[in-house]
Structure formats: C-alpha cells, structure tokens
Design an enzyme around this catalytic site. Structure first.
Site, PDB file in Angstrom:
ATOM      1  N   GLU A 198       0.849  -1.274   0.069  1.00 48.74           N
ATOM      2  CA  GLU A 198       0.091   0.035  -0.017  1.00 48.74           C
ATOM      3  C   GLU A 198       0.761   1.238  -0.008  1.00 48.74           C
ATOM      4  O   GLU A 198       1.824   1.259   0.492  1.00 48.74           O
ATOM      5  CB  GLU A 198      -0.762  -0.006   1.210  1.00 48.74           C
ATOM      6  CG  GLU A 198      -1.904  -1.203   1.156  1.00 48.74           C
ATOM      7  CD  GLU A 198      -3.234  -1.265   2.098  1.00 48.74           C
ATOM      8  OE1 GLU A 198      -4.151  -1.716   1.671  1.00 48.74           O
ATOM      9  OE2 GLU A 198      -3.019  -0.901   3.274  1.00 48.74           O
ATOM     10  N   CYS A 210       3.305   8.520   1.395  1.00 48.78           N
ATOM     11  CA  CYS A 210       4.004   7.665   2.554  1.00 48.78           C
ATOM     12  C   CYS A 210       3.857   6.061   1.423  1.00 48.78           C
ATOM     13  O   CYS A 210       2.899   5.598   1.069  1.00 48.78           O
ATOM     14  CB  CYS A 210       2.994   7.504   3.681  1.00 48.78           C
ATOM     15  SG  CYS A 210       3.585   6.102   4.525  1.00 48.78           S
ATOM     16  N   CYS A 236       6.290  -7.287   6.756  1.00 49.80           N
ATOM     17  CA  CYS A 236       7.291  -6.772   7.633  1.00 49.80           C
ATOM     18  C   CYS A 236       7.546  -7.739   8.291  1.00 49.80           C
ATOM     19  O   CYS A 236       6.717  -8.624   8.806  1.00 49.80           O
ATOM     20  CB  CYS A 236       6.708  -5.664   8.185  1.00 49.80           C
ATOM     21  SG  CYS A 236       8.146  -4.666   9.123  1.00 49.80           S
ATOM     22  N   CYS A 247       6.602  -5.895  15.409  1.00 46.05           N
ATOM     23  CA  CYS A 247       6.055  -4.685  16.345  1.00 46.05           C
ATOM     24  C   CYS A 247       4.809  -5.172  16.719  1.00 46.05           C
ATOM     25  O   CYS A 247       4.024  -5.393  15.970  1.00 46.05           O
ATOM     26  CB  CYS A 247       6.367  -3.415  16.000  1.00 46.05           C
ATOM     27  SG  CYS A 247       8.010  -3.012  15.523  1.00 46.05           S
ATOM     28  N   CYS A 249       1.348  -3.088  15.623  1.00 48.87           N
ATOM     29  CA  CYS A 249       1.562  -2.682  14.077  1.00 48.87           C
ATOM     30  C   CYS A 249       0.628  -3.597  13.304  1.00 48.87           C
ATOM     31  O   CYS A 249       1.071  -5.046  13.536  1.00 48.87           O
ATOM     32  CB  CYS A 249       2.965  -2.409  13.398  1.00 48.87           C
ATOM     33  SG  CYS A 249       2.990  -1.946  11.789  1.00 48.87           S
ATOM     34  N   GLY A 298       6.633  -2.298   5.782  1.00 42.12           N
ATOM     35  CA  GLY A 298       8.047  -2.938   5.602  1.00 42.12           C
ATOM     36  C   GLY A 298       9.057  -1.858   6.431  1.00 42.12           C
ATOM     37  O   GLY A 298       8.755  -0.696   6.939  1.00 42.12           O
ATOM     38  N   GLU A 299      10.218  -2.569   6.767  1.00 38.22           N
ATOM     39  CA  GLU A 299      11.284  -1.996   7.370  1.00 38.22           C
ATOM     40  C   GLU A 299      12.391  -1.525   6.469  1.00 38.22           C
ATOM     41  O   GLU A 299      12.986  -2.305   5.796  1.00 38.22           O
ATOM     42  CB  GLU A 299      11.827  -3.003   8.225  1.00 38.22           C
ATOM     43  CG  GLU A 299      13.236  -2.537   8.876  1.00 38.22           C
ATOM     44  CD  GLU A 299      13.363  -1.049   9.591  1.00 38.22           C
ATOM     45  OE1 GLU A 299      12.593  -0.495  10.403  1.00 38.22           O
ATOM     46  OE2 GLU A 299      14.239  -0.576   9.071  1.00 38.22           O
ATOM     47  N   SER A 330      12.297   5.910   7.792  1.00 38.47           N
ATOM     48  CA  SER A 330      11.787   5.773   9.092  1.00 38.47           C
ATOM     49  C   SER A 330      12.323   4.239   9.472  1.00 38.47           C
ATOM     50  O   SER A 330      12.040   3.306   8.877  1.00 38.47           O
ATOM     51  CB  SER A 330      10.448   5.587   9.467  1.00 38.47           C
ATOM     52  OG  SER A 330      10.005   5.519  10.820  1.00 38.47           O
ATOM     53  N   SER A 387      11.767   4.758  15.096  1.00 39.85           N
ATOM     54  CA  SER A 387      10.599   4.407  15.928  1.00 39.85           C
ATOM     55  C   SER A 387      10.867   4.022  17.474  1.00 39.85           C
ATOM     56  O   SER A 387      11.439   2.798  17.507  1.00 39.85           O
ATOM     57  CB  SER A 387       9.855   3.204  15.512  1.00 39.85           C
ATOM     58  OG  SER A 387       9.329   3.532  13.992  1.00 39.85           O
ATOM     59  N   LEU A 388      10.869   4.812  18.334  1.00 38.94           N
ATOM     60  CA  LEU A 388      11.388   4.637  19.862  1.00 38.94           C
ATOM     61  C   LEU A 388      10.303   3.779  20.492  1.00 38.94           C
ATOM     62  O   LEU A 388      10.451   2.733  21.009  1.00 38.94           O
ATOM     63  CB  LEU A 388      11.899   5.784  20.339  1.00 38.94           C
ATOM     64  CG  LEU A 388      12.550   5.724  21.499  1.00 38.94           C
ATOM     65  CD1 LEU A 388      13.856   4.929  21.354  1.00 38.94           C
ATOM     66  CD2 LEU A 388      12.926   7.263  22.205  1.00 38.94           C
ATOM     67  N   HIS A 389       9.215   4.669  20.978  1.00 39.21           N
ATOM     68  CA  HIS A 389       7.994   4.103  21.385  1.00 39.21           C
ATOM     69  C   HIS A 389       7.922   3.823  23.041  1.00 39.21           C
ATOM     70  O   HIS A 389       6.995   3.496  23.440  1.00 39.21           O
ATOM     71  CB  HIS A 389       7.388   2.783  20.621  1.00 39.21           C
ATOM     72  CG  HIS A 389       7.120   3.052  19.208  1.00 39.21           C
ATOM     73  ND1 HIS A 389       6.446   4.202  18.821  1.00 39.21           N
ATOM     74  CD2 HIS A 389       7.612   2.432  18.270  1.00 39.21           C
ATOM     75  CE1 HIS A 389       6.540   4.259  17.227  1.00 39.21           C
ATOM     76  NE2 HIS A 389       7.024   3.142  17.031  1.00 39.21           N
ATOM     77  N   ASN A 391      -3.390   3.797  16.206  1.00 41.41           N
ATOM     78  CA  ASN A 391      -4.456   3.575  15.518  1.00 41.41           C
ATOM     79  C   ASN A 391      -4.886   2.005  15.341  1.00 41.41           C
ATOM     80  O   ASN A 391      -4.062   1.271  15.010  1.00 41.41           O
ATOM     81  CB  ASN A 391      -4.367   3.971  13.952  1.00 41.41           C
ATOM     82  CG  ASN A 391      -3.954   5.372  13.878  1.00 41.41           C
ATOM     83  OD1 ASN A 391      -4.703   6.147  14.001  1.00 41.41           O
ATOM     84  ND2 ASN A 391      -2.664   5.562  13.464  1.00 41.41           N
ATOM     85  N   CYS A 403      -1.223   5.391  10.340  1.00 45.22           N
ATOM     86  CA  CYS A 403      -0.016   4.885  10.634  1.00 45.22           C
ATOM     87  C   CYS A 403      -0.429   3.297  11.111  1.00 45.22           C
ATOM     88  O   CYS A 403      -1.159   3.392  11.952  1.00 45.22           O
ATOM     89  CB  CYS A 403       0.805   5.495  11.679  1.00 45.22           C
ATOM     90  SG  CYS A 403       1.161   7.227  11.297  1.00 45.22           S
TER      91      CYS A 403
HETATM   92  N1  SAH Z   1       9.385  -0.167   9.850  1.00 41.59           N
HETATM   93  C1  SAH Z   1       9.659   1.442   9.835  1.00 41.59           C
HETATM   94  C2  SAH Z   1       8.710   2.009   9.091  1.00 41.59           C
HETATM   95  C3  SAH Z   1       7.235   2.107   9.617  1.00 41.59           C
HETATM   96  S1  SAH Z   1       6.891   3.605   9.693  1.00 41.59           S
HETATM   97  C4  SAH Z   1       9.525   2.038  11.463  1.00 41.59           C
HETATM   98  O1  SAH Z   1       9.142   0.981  12.368  1.00 41.59           O
HETATM   99  O2  SAH Z   1       9.795   2.916  11.635  1.00 41.59           O
HETATM  100  C5  SAH Z   1       5.175   3.700  10.386  1.00 41.59           C
HETATM  101  C6  SAH Z   1       5.091   4.515  11.846  1.00 41.59           C
HETATM  102  O3  SAH Z   1       4.015   4.252  12.309  1.00 41.59           O
HETATM  103  C7  SAH Z   1       6.300   3.854  12.729  1.00 41.59           C
HETATM  104  O4  SAH Z   1       6.663   4.675  13.664  1.00 41.59           O
HETATM  105  C8  SAH Z   1       5.415   2.613  13.602  1.00 41.59           C
HETATM  106  O5  SAH Z   1       6.043   2.498  14.816  1.00 41.59           O
HETATM  107  C9  SAH Z   1       4.203   3.553  13.786  1.00 41.59           C
HETATM  108  N2  SAH Z   1       3.027   2.578  13.850  1.00 41.59           N
HETATM  109  C10 SAH Z   1       3.042   1.291  13.795  1.00 41.59           C
HETATM  110  N3  SAH Z   1       1.675   0.932  13.903  1.00 41.59           N
HETATM  111  C11 SAH Z   1       0.989   1.727  14.490  1.00 41.59           C
HETATM  112  C12 SAH Z   1      -0.322   1.974  14.903  1.00 41.59           C
HETATM  113  N4  SAH Z   1      -1.142   0.607  15.210  1.00 41.59           N
HETATM  114  N5  SAH Z   1      -0.694   3.168  15.402  1.00 41.59           N
HETATM  115  C13 SAH Z   1       0.064   4.296  15.193  1.00 41.59           C
HETATM  116  N6  SAH Z   1       1.367   4.065  14.735  1.00 41.59           N
HETATM  117  C14 SAH Z   1       1.708   2.921  14.481  1.00 41.59           C
END
Ligand code: SAH
Length: 373
Positions: free
Chosen positions: A94, A107, A114, A118, A121, A167-168, A199, A221-223, A298, A341
């Site tokens: 997508e 985007c 992927c 995570c 996601c 994807g990563e 990212s 993506s720290l989180h 999301n 996202c």
């Molecule tokens: N694999 C890369 C690129 C994905 S970017 C990465 O991890 O950075 C997409 C961004 O959306 C990342 O920061 C990811 O962690 C975040 N994301 C993934 N699932 C999500 C969700 N359900 N709600 C909000 N953000 C999310």
C-alpha cells in the site's frame, strides 16, 4: 516467462550511465532518459523523440519502464488517498497520499509485509513476503504523481516522501538506497534531502551504513523510554537496545550535518503513556538533536491495545516539552479508509518460517556485506 528486461526506474543515474556504456552507448543518454522519465513523465521509449532510433530499439529490446499496477484506490473524507498496489498474483502493498495545506506527503512502502514484528502494528500481523525492488519503490512516487494529474515540468505535486508505509526500509537496504538516489537526483525527482524521510525500527548496523550512503532525514520508532518495555513493543530492541540505537542516531546526525532525528512514539493507553515515562523519555533525549512525534495509536482488528486518552496525550506532550525536548502530536489522517500509521496491511502471504510465537526473531535482514547495485 519472466521479463529479462531491466526496469529503468530502479537505476540511479550513475548505474544507468554504466548500463548504457556497457551497450556501446554514450553516457549522456542517461541524462536524456532521466529528463524524459522524471521531468516529463514519459515511459514509452518511442515517445522520447531526441533519442536515436537505434538506441530506442535497443531500449525496447532490453529495458522497460513499468509502474506498479493499481488494485484499488480509496479516497478518505479528509483528502487522504490510499492505493493498494500489486506485487504479484496474490500479494499487494500500500501507498498513501496525505495532503495538508501547502504540504503533501506521500507515504510509500519498502517491503510486502514486515518481519520486525512490532506488537502494535497491523503490518506485522501480516508477516513478511518479500522486499520491494528499487523500481517498485521509485515506481510508487512516479505512479502517485500520475494519479494526481502530473503535467510535464511540474514536479511539486508531492512535497514530501516518507518511507513509513509497509516494511522496514533498512531491512531492504540494497533496494531502498538506490531508490533514494533517484528521488534525490536533481534531474530525477529532485527532492531535497530534508523532504525525504526514512523511518526505521532501529536496525543499528544499517543505520551506520546509511550514514555513509545518503543524507535523507531520519525518523526512528522509539515507542518506549526503557529497554524492558521497548523490547516488548519493538522486538529488534533485544538485539540493539536503546543506548546503542541512540548512539547510531547521533552518529547519523554528525555525519550528515543533519538537523535532528525524529523519534516516533505511539501512544498506547496504560502502556507507555504515563507522565513518568514522558519524563524518562525527555531525560534520554535532552541536549541531543532530537524531536519527538507522538502518534495516537491507530487500532486494527484483533489488537490488544487502545489509543491513549486525549488528556493523557496532552499531559505526556507537556512533560516532554518541560523536560527540554521538542515534541509534536501527529494528526491522524485517513483513518476512515484504514490509511493511518500502522494500518497498512496490503495482501500478504507470510513466507517466513521464523515466526515462532514468543520466540519470533526478526528475519530477512540482508547481510551487510556486498556492494550496492
Ligand atoms: N518499519 C519502519 C517504518 C514504518 S513507519 C519503522 O518502524 O519505523 C510507521 C510508523 O507508524 C512507525 O513509527 C510505527 O511504529 C508506527 N505505527 C505502527 N503501527 C501503528 C499503529 N497501529 N498506530 C500508530 N502508529 C503505528
């Protein structure tokens, strides 16, 4: 029968020059081809009128310019558009266009599915199928411009490109880097490096390598502010914990003379959204070239997580700002068509064998040795 011809969209200009030279042509033809392709949006060699007939015949025999095929297109009420694109008979990925005043962001995806796994996601739930080729990555931008009504000479329909789709990107280094080169090329798409963002979930060795190869903006993506929680949410953290990851970030900024790294932080109710966690996050990043982008979670079917309450998000934001770190909240866009996202799922049949429940390990990380195409 598989097509042996090369898709020119995957070749940065120096590689295209080489390709032409190997066939007895003149390297300046690469400039002409780039001009036709990326400035004028022409994909048929026969329409490239200033190329010699013999050269066009050779191109027709050995090369092609093909864009990903559209499976579906959906328009959200807020102007966001999502396309599902064909990867093969059963697989799809997508791409999302997000207009926002003067800014319009595309985007794009780097893989079908992927493997990073995570937990929050939805792409991760699909598993991993394959890397996209450089031509498929560049082709997304080309196709989006066409869909948005590209006219020759007007390459500003899309102001920013983010590798934040499926994807990563750093797990597909060998295709992502050449694609970035085409996007940055002044007679390619001519994006400035600050308008192209990659990212990553934190593939540390590839981040060092990226610093040698390109200078696009970096998002990470720290989180979570601590290793225990981050290892649960982003499993690659078990291999490359936060301290190592941050070193790689500061190194990237030093090498690239960049402004700052954007740290993405998904807001999960009761998991990572407390004021104490916000303060811990600020302590990690204070004094470094960093900004934080809070992403309200999301939801997707089957998830155990809930989005943080709006009050929790604003309290978290306040604490990070008070802690001396720049921070913003990402506005959720396109959620009525599952284009936000972490909601991009495409159609993926998992081809990996390493998805072993709790023991899942990130796979499909290509070896770092070997030269780029
Ligand atoms: N694999 C890369 C690129 C994905 S970017 C990465 O991890 O950075 C997409 C961004 O959306 C990342 O920061 C990811 O962690 C975040 N994301 C993934 N699932 C999500 C969700 N359900 N709600 C909000 N953000 C999310």
């Amino acid at each position: 029968m598989t097509d042996k011809r090369v898709n020119l969209l995957g070749l940065p200009r120096p590689q295209l020059e080489e390709w032409i030279l190997e066939r007895g042509g003149k390297p300046f033809r690469a400039r002409q081809l780039f001009h036709w392709l990326y400035r004028r949006g022409v994909t048929q060699f026969d329409e490239m009128t200033d190329l010699a007939k013999a050269f066009r015949d050779q191109l027709n025999a050995e090369a092609h310019v093909s864009l990903p095929q559209i499976v579906t297109r959906q328009n959200a009420t807020d102007g966001t558009i999502k396309w599902m694109l064909r990867a093969d008979d059963t697989q799809a990925f997508e791409m999302v266009y997000i207009p926002d005043g003067m800014r319009s962001t595309l985007c794009i995806s780097s893989q079908v599915g992927c493997a990073m796994d995570c937990t929050f996601c939805s792409t991760a739930q699909q598993g991993f199928n394959r890397n996209l080729t450089a031509a498929e990555i560049v082709g997304q931008v080309f196709l989006a411009q066409q869909e948005l009504g590209f006219q020759a000479g007007d390459n500003r329909l899309i102001s920013n490109v983010v590798l934040m789709g499926m994807g990563e990107p750093l797990a597909n280094f060998r295709n992502v880097v050449p694609a970035l080169r085409v996007l940055l090329d002044e007679i390619g798409f001519d994006f400035s490096r600050r308008r192209l963002t990659l990212s990553t979930s934190g593939l540390v060795p590839q981040m060092y390598k990226l610093a040698e190869e390109t200078n696009v903006a970096l998002a990470v993506s720290l989180h979570a502010p601590d290793d225990e929680l981050r290892s649960q949410l982003v499993p690659i953290n078990r291999l490359h914990p936060i301290a190592e990851l941050l070193q790689a970030c500061w190194h990237y900024i030093d090498e690239q003379n960049g402004r700052s790294v954007t740290f993405e932080y998904v807001m999960l109710d009761g998991v990572n959204d407390s004021p104490a966690q916000a303060r811990a996050l600020a302590r990690l990043l204070k004094g470094h070239p960093a900004k934080v982008n809070l992403i309200p979670f999301n939801p997707f079917p089957g998830t155990q997580y809930r989005r943080s309450r709006p009050e929790a998000i604003s309290a978290f934001l306040d604490q990070v700002l008070k802690g001396g770190v720049m921070a913003t909240v990402r506005r959720t866009r396109g959620d009525d068509i599952d284009a936000a996202c972490g909601q991009l799922v495409g159609r993926v049949i998992d081809r990996t064998t390493a998805r072993l429940g709790a023991k899942r390990i990130p796979i499909a990380l290509e070896p770092l040795s070997g030269s780029l195409p």
